[in-house]
Design an enzyme around this catalytic site. Structure first.
Site, PDB file in Angstrom:
ATOM      1  N   GLU A  26       0.823  -1.210   0.000  1.00 44.49           N
ATOM      2  CA  GLU A  26       0.000   0.000   0.000  1.00 44.49           C
ATOM      3  C   GLU A  26       0.855   1.258   0.000  1.00 44.49           C
ATOM      4  O   GLU A  26       0.578   2.214  -0.728  1.00 44.49           O
ATOM      5  CB  GLU A  26      -0.923   0.048   1.232  1.00 44.49           C
TER       6      GLU A  26
ATOM      7  N   CYS B 134      -2.720  -2.731   7.312  1.00 46.66           N
ATOM      8  CA  CYS B 134      -2.300  -2.679   8.713  1.00 46.66           C
ATOM      9  C   CYS B 134      -2.541  -1.263   9.250  1.00 46.66           C
ATOM     10  O   CYS B 134      -2.971  -0.371   8.515  1.00 46.66           O
ATOM     11  CB  CYS B 134      -0.828  -3.065   8.836  1.00 46.66           C
TER      12      CYS B 134
END
Length: 146
Positions: A55, A83
């Site tokens: 990401e 996360c």
């Protein structure tokens, strides 16, 4: 109009690259106006950098592409629930949407708090989850055999 499944398949292709390099197989793409403007896959070992998550790399590529620190109007497709670190990055970039395949009950942002995600960001869960889970399971099964 291209679908969530279409863009998630591109993210899964990125995850396969991570798998082949011995990284946890997570892939991500950022899409704006039906175009991929950023891609990434986990490279924490390769770059010796704990922040080199799929990401983060896709977001960095997308912000460089747009010449802006904000990704309003953009969608992040990622094969595993972000996360806390990556969720925070999505907050600061003000993504319009996050679409993820597999949930992450151990390290996913939602385990800590859904407030990590920007309040204007919409979440879509479970797109091609089975494919992402199969890739992750294969990876960790190979690790256990070593």
């Amino acid at each position: 109009m291209l679908t969530d499944e279409y863009f998630m398949r591109i993210a899964l292709t990125e995850a396969q690259k991570a798998f082949e390099e011995g990284e946890v197989p997570v892939g991500a793409v950022v899409v704006c106006n039906q175009q991929v403007i950023g891609k990434g896959y986990n490279q924490t070992k390769k770059q010796a950098d704990a922040t080199a998550h799929a990401e983060m790399l896709a977001i960095t590529a997308a912000t460089h592409h747009l010449g802006s620190r904000y990704l309003t109007g953009c969608t992040l497709y990622v094969t595993l629930e972000p996360c806390v670190m990556c969720g925070g990055a999505t907050y600061w970039t003000q993504l319009q949407r996050i679409v993820y395949a597999a949930g992450d009950g151990k390290y996913g942002y939602s385990k800590i708090s859904t407030a990590i995600i920007h309040p204007k960001t919409t979440i879509t869960k479970g797109v091609l989850a089975q494919e992402a889970e199969t890739l992750l399971s294969s990876f960790f099964q190979q690790l256990r055999q070593k």
